[in-house]
Design a protein around this motif. Structure first.
Motif, PDB file in Angstrom:
ATOM      1  N   GLN A 343     -46.935  55.531 -43.263  1.00 31.05           N
ATOM      2  CA  GLN A 343     -45.790  56.311 -43.742  1.00 31.05           C
ATOM      3  C   GLN A 343     -46.232  57.359 -44.765  1.00 31.05           C
ATOM      4  OE1 GLN A 343     -42.437  53.838 -44.086  1.00 31.05           O
ATOM      5  NE2 GLN A 343     -41.125  55.304 -45.116  1.00 31.05           N
ATOM      6  N   THR A 344     -45.662  58.551 -44.639  1.00 26.52           N
ATOM      7  CA  THR A 344     -45.955  59.632 -45.579  1.00 26.52           C
ATOM      8  C   THR A 344     -44.692  60.266 -46.137  1.00 26.52           C
ATOM      9  OG1 THR A 344     -46.072  61.239 -43.761  1.00 26.52           O
ATOM     10  CG2 THR A 344     -48.143  60.211 -44.440  1.00 26.52           C
ATOM     11  N   SER A 345     -43.536  59.755 -45.738  1.00 23.55           N
ATOM     12  CA  SER A 345     -42.268  60.364 -46.146  1.00 23.55           C
ATOM     13  C   SER A 345     -41.244  59.280 -46.450  1.00 23.55           C
ATOM     14  CB  SER A 345     -41.751  61.286 -45.031  1.00 23.55           C
ATOM     15  OG  SER A 345     -40.524  61.889 -45.390  1.00 23.55           O
ATOM     16  N   SER A 346     -40.296  59.594 -47.327  1.00 24.91           N
ATOM     17  CA  SER A 346     -39.210  58.653 -47.659  1.00 24.91           C
ATOM     18  C   SER A 346     -38.133  58.764 -46.589  1.00 24.91           C
ATOM     19  CB  SER A 346     -38.647  58.970 -49.040  1.00 24.91           C
ATOM     20  OG  SER A 346     -39.626  58.825 -50.041  1.00 24.91           O
ATOM     21  N   ILE A 347     -38.255  57.965 -45.543  1.00 30.46           N
ATOM     22  CA  ILE A 347     -37.359  58.070 -44.402  1.00 30.46           C
ATOM     23  C   ILE A 347     -35.921  57.761 -44.789  1.00 30.46           C
ATOM     24  CG2 ILE A 347     -36.855  57.085 -42.112  1.00 30.46           C
ATOM     25  CD1 ILE A 347     -39.890  56.744 -41.781  1.00 30.46           C
ATOM     26  N   GLY A 348     -35.737  56.919 -45.794  1.00 30.51           N
ATOM     27  CA  GLY A 348     -34.379  56.601 -46.245  1.00 30.51           C
ATOM     28  C   GLY A 348     -33.637  57.807 -46.787  1.00 30.51           C
ATOM     29  N   ASP A 349     -34.367  58.875 -47.149  1.00 26.38           N
ATOM     30  CA  ASP A 349     -33.737  60.094 -47.656  1.00 26.38           C
ATOM     31  C   ASP A 349     -33.471  61.119 -46.559  1.00 26.38           C
ATOM     32  OD1 ASP A 349     -33.876  59.049 -50.219  1.00 26.38           O
ATOM     33  OD2 ASP A 349     -35.814  59.987 -50.649  1.00 26.38           O
ATOM     34  N   TRP A 350     -33.891  60.849 -45.327  1.00 26.56           N
ATOM     35  CA  TRP A 350     -33.693  61.801 -44.227  1.00 26.56           C
ATOM     36  C   TRP A 350     -32.219  61.857 -43.823  1.00 26.56           C
ATOM     37  CZ3 TRP A 350     -38.051  60.787 -40.053  1.00 26.56           C
ATOM     38  CH2 TRP A 350     -39.284  61.111 -40.618  1.00 26.56           C
ATOM     39  N   ASN A 351     -31.851  62.943 -43.132  1.00 22.36           N
ATOM     40  CA  ASN A 351     -30.508  63.003 -42.547  1.00 22.36           C
ATOM     41  C   ASN A 351     -30.450  62.077 -41.335  1.00 22.36           C
ATOM     42  OD1 ASN A 351     -31.124  64.562 -39.978  1.00 22.36           O
ATOM     43  ND2 ASN A 351     -31.825  66.066 -41.477  1.00 22.36           N
ATOM     44  N   ASN A 352     -29.244  61.676 -40.963  1.00 19.38           N
ATOM     45  CA  ASN A 352     -29.071  60.697 -39.893  1.00 19.38           C
ATOM     46  C   ASN A 352     -29.634  61.174 -38.557  1.00 19.38           C
ATOM     47  OD1 ASN A 352     -27.817  58.968 -41.670  1.00 19.38           O
ATOM     48  ND2 ASN A 352     -25.732  59.558 -41.088  1.00 19.38           N
ATOM     49  N   GLY A 353     -29.541  62.489 -38.305  1.00 19.00           N
ATOM     50  CA  GLY A 353     -30.067  63.021 -37.059  1.00 19.00           C
ATOM     51  C   GLY A 353     -31.557  62.794 -36.925  1.00 19.00           C
ATOM     52  N   ALA A 354     -32.306  63.056 -38.000  1.00 19.35           N
ATOM     53  CA  ALA A 354     -33.755  62.860 -37.975  1.00 19.35           C
ATOM     54  C   ALA A 354     -34.099  61.382 -37.785  1.00 19.35           C
ATOM     55  CB  ALA A 354     -34.376  63.382 -39.268  1.00 19.35           C
ATOM     56  N   VAL A 355     -33.344  60.504 -38.447  1.00 19.35           N
ATOM     57  CA  VAL A 355     -33.581  59.070 -38.309  1.00 19.35           C
ATOM     58  C   VAL A 355     -33.379  58.617 -36.865  1.00 19.35           C
ATOM     59  CG1 VAL A 355     -32.748  56.776 -38.966  1.00 19.35           C
ATOM     60  CG2 VAL A 355     -33.003  58.545 -40.713  1.00 19.35           C
ATOM     61  N   MET A 356     -32.315  59.090 -36.223  1.00 16.17           N
ATOM     62  CA  MET A 356     -32.030  58.679 -34.855  1.00 16.17           C
ATOM     63  C   MET A 356     -33.008  59.285 -33.858  1.00 16.17           C
ATOM     64  SD  MET A 356     -29.822  56.515 -35.413  1.00 16.17           S
ATOM     65  CE  MET A 356     -29.700  56.039 -33.686  1.00 16.17           C
ATOM     66  N   VAL A 357     -33.540  60.470 -34.150  1.00 17.08           N
ATOM     67  CA  VAL A 357     -34.567  61.059 -33.281  1.00 17.08           C
ATOM     68  C   VAL A 357     -35.786  60.153 -33.224  1.00 17.08           C
ATOM     69  CG1 VAL A 357     -36.289  62.911 -33.128  1.00 17.08           C
ATOM     70  CG2 VAL A 357     -33.894  63.481 -33.442  1.00 17.08           C
ATOM     71  N   ILE A 358     -36.190  59.663 -34.370  1.00 16.90           N
ATOM     72  CA  ILE A 358     -37.396  58.831 -34.407  1.00 16.90           C
ATOM     73  C   ILE A 358     -37.142  57.442 -33.815  1.00 16.90           C
ATOM     74  CG2 ILE A 358     -37.256  57.672 -36.662  1.00 16.90           C
ATOM     75  CD1 ILE A 358     -40.057  58.677 -37.239  1.00 16.90           C
ATOM     76  N   VAL A 359     -35.899  56.948 -33.916  1.00 18.86           N
ATOM     77  CA  VAL A 359     -35.564  55.650 -33.314  1.00 18.86           C
ATOM     78  C   VAL A 359     -35.494  55.765 -31.795  1.00 18.86           C
ATOM     79  CG1 VAL A 359     -33.790  53.877 -33.063  1.00 18.86           C
ATOM     80  CG2 VAL A 359     -34.361  54.732 -35.328  1.00 18.86           C
ATOM     81  N   LEU A 360     -34.642  56.674 -31.317  1.00 19.67           N
ATOM     82  CA  LEU A 360     -34.395  56.795 -29.876  1.00 19.67           C
ATOM     83  C   LEU A 360     -35.548  57.467 -29.148  1.00 19.67           C
ATOM     84  CD1 LEU A 360     -30.628  57.871 -29.985  1.00 19.67           C
ATOM     85  CD2 LEU A 360     -31.569  55.583 -29.630  1.00 19.67           C
ATOM     86  N   GLY A 361     -36.222  58.397 -29.821  1.00 19.57           N
ATOM     87  CA  GLY A 361     -37.272  59.135 -29.155  1.00 19.57           C
ATOM     88  C   GLY A 361     -38.628  58.477 -29.201  1.00 19.57           C
ATOM     89  N   ALA A 362     -38.848  57.578 -30.154  1.00 22.90           N
ATOM     90  CA  ALA A 362     -40.191  57.026 -30.328  1.00 22.90           C
ATOM     91  C   ALA A 362     -40.221  55.503 -30.426  1.00 22.90           C
ATOM     92  CB  ALA A 362     -40.829  57.628 -31.583  1.00 22.90           C
ATOM     93  N   MET A 363     -39.471  54.929 -31.360  1.00 19.70           N
ATOM     94  CA  MET A 363     -39.639  53.519 -31.679  1.00 19.70           C
ATOM     95  C   MET A 363     -39.166  52.581 -30.576  1.00 19.70           C
ATOM     96  SD  MET A 363     -38.616  53.880 -35.698  1.00 19.70           S
ATOM     97  CE  MET A 363     -38.173  52.179 -35.921  1.00 19.70           C
TER      98      MET A 363
END
Length: 509
Positions: A343-363
């Motif tokens: 990890q290199t970024s505070s993901i908890g501070d991201w907007n919801n769209g960015a969080v869902m991109v990484i969930v649905l698109g990658a994880m």
């Protein structure tokens, strides 16, 4: 535990060494007793093998927690303070493991190659435990059962095959399962060694002032946790601890190598042809996802960090490419897709769209089947996508047409194709059902400080054995959530079915 013990002695961490010695003794005694009791046991059937795998991982994590607990209680306060870096104002994270549940969580996260941690400040646990955490992930990456089949006596009949497949492995590189297991470990050790050399040399060049001892120690540990796609780090704040864009770029290849299937490496070595990488459909899809995902995530993050748009699309793309948004998007998307979890970024501070991109698109999908990654796996996603395309195309074929399905370099008859598609779809469905149930449990106990996107992210990272965190995981998290994540990591590493077989067998008694 012998190697972490030696590392502790090398760094004169006497109490850590004692903790490993005591834990090793207890584990050896328990293992010897269990071996004697089961020495004359009949050959296991497939369902027995799954039960052994599920219980084996659980028990391994339980005994793996012992050094943390012992060290937390026997290490004097003055020694714990010496582990804390100079100038830091926090206490040693070893104290967190006075709670046995935290120690079990750390061990399960290690052996399942997840990377969620209760070591809030990693450097404060000492070199011995930093190595131990990395070693757990490295061993867990290739699988405890694959290791045992590689070095112990060969099981007869179908027992070896059943135990091997119970760890969610089907690739067969050699005629025997033991031969396959040994081939996997030879390749795994070789790649890890090459990655360690690469990281050491690259760090010397990029950060020459970091120090030879620190460089070598970090390189070996990050090679183990990168190749296992585990994500533990020797640094506070993970790879962000280097505070260097160049060092982030250096660590990207170390994540990608772990997300490529071991049989692909075997093909390259046996055929002496690097084109085996491009022939593999999972590798092609993986790099395609990297390109699309990094662009998509960077776009959402650019909006979040406020990269201005002045009506000049080319200039805007240039500003995004040199912005913090692209830096975070590049590293974090690849970290999520490979399920490494650095990890290199505070993901908890991201907007919801960015969080869902990484969930649905990658994880959710993860990396290649046959690698050390978690998630549904690219191969299953590829089979489902090809299956949908195949079903649509069959509608337009004449009645006498041969409707075979080609997946990669294999061609399947209609019945075989339906079996492949059904198996992939069934697993994906079960995976998503477990994820949804876990989300409901987490939402019931989650503090109001966190959003729905944070909760979705955290259950996805635990079940996909990713290890990135939106900030929910930590020593102060609700007990129910901690137990939930332990179960998710356990089930996610074994691809759910062996744990369900174990539960079913217990309920039948």
């Amino acid at each position: 535990m012998a190697i972490p013990l030696l590392v502790s002695l090398l760094y004169q961490e006497w109490y850590s060494a004692l903790a490993f010695l005591i834990a090793a003794g207890v584990t050896a005694l328990a293992g010897g007793a269990a071996y004697k009791l089961c020495e004359d046991a009949p050959e296991p059937k497939r369902h027995h093998a799954m039960i052994v795998a599920a219980l084996g991982w659980f028990v391994t994590a339980a005994f793996g927690a012992l050094p943390f607990i012992i060290a937390a209680y026997i290490t004097p306060h003055a020694v714990l303070e010496s582990f804390v870096p100079a100038g830091a104002s926090y206490q040693s994270s070893l104290l967190n493991f006075q709670n046995p549940l935290h120690a079990f969580f750390e061990s399960m996260s290690g052996y399942t190659t997840t990377g969620l941690t209760m070591s809030v400040h990693e450097p404060s646990v000492g070199h011995g435990f930093l190595w131990y955490r990395s070693q757990m992930q490295w061993v867990g990456g290739a699988g405890m059962i694959v290791l045992s089949l590689a070095i112990l006596r060969q099981p007869h009949g179908t027992a070896g095959i059943s135990l091997y497949q119970s760890e969610a492995r089907n690739e067969k590189l050699r005629p025997s399962i033991v031969g396959t297991a040994r081939a996997i470990w030879k390749i795994y050790v070789g790649i890890t060694a090459l990655v360690a050399v690469y990281l050491a040399v690259a760090t010397f060049l990029v950060a020459p002032g970091y120090g030879i001892e620190n460089t070598i120690f970090d390189a070996i540990n990050h090679a183990m946790t990168g190749q296992s796609t585990g994500g533990f780090s020797t640094l506070d704040d993970s790879i962000a601890g280097y505070d260097s864009y160049a060092m982030e770029l250096v660590h990207i290849p170390a994540m990608i190598t772990g997300a490529i299937a071991i049989p692909v490496y075997y093909g390259v070595l046996s055929e002496r042809d690097f084109r085996e990488f491009t022939r593999d459909p999972q590798v092609r899809v993986l790099f395609g996802l990297f390109v699309v995902g990094v662009i998509g995530l960077s776009a959402f993050l650019a909006r979040w960090v406020g990269v201005p748009y002045h009506g000049d699309p080319i200039g805007y793309v240039g500003r995004v490419a040199t912005s913090q948004a692209f830096r975070d998007g590049l590293f974090q998307y690849i970290s999520a897709q490979t399920t490494t979890g650095w990890q290199t970024s505070s993901i908890g501070d991201w907007n919801n769209g960015a969080v869902m991109v990484i969930v649905l698109g990658a994880m959710l999908l993860g990396g290649s089947a046959g690698a050390t990654v978690g998630g549904i796996k690219i191969l299953r996603g590829y089979i489902i996508a090809r299956g949908i395309s195949w079903e649509v195309s069959r509608v337009f074929l004449p009645g006498h047409a041969i409707d075979d399905l080609r997946i990669g370099q294999q061609t399947f008859k209609a019945d075989e194709a339906n079996d492949e598609i059904r198996a992939a779809t069934t697993f994906a469905f079960v995976y998503l059902i477990l994820l949804a149930l876990s989300l409901f449990v987490l939402l019931a106990v989650l503090p109001s400080d966190f959003t729905l996107a944070d909760a979705i992210f955290e259950v996805a990272t635990a079940q996909g054995t990713v290890g990135l965190s939106s900030g929910i995981t930590g020593p102060s998290m609700p007990v129910v959530a901690e137990v939930l994540f332990i179960v998710q990591m356990w089930m996610g590493r074994l691809e759910i079915i062996p744990v369900l077989v174990l539960i079913n067998s217990l309920l039948r008694r």
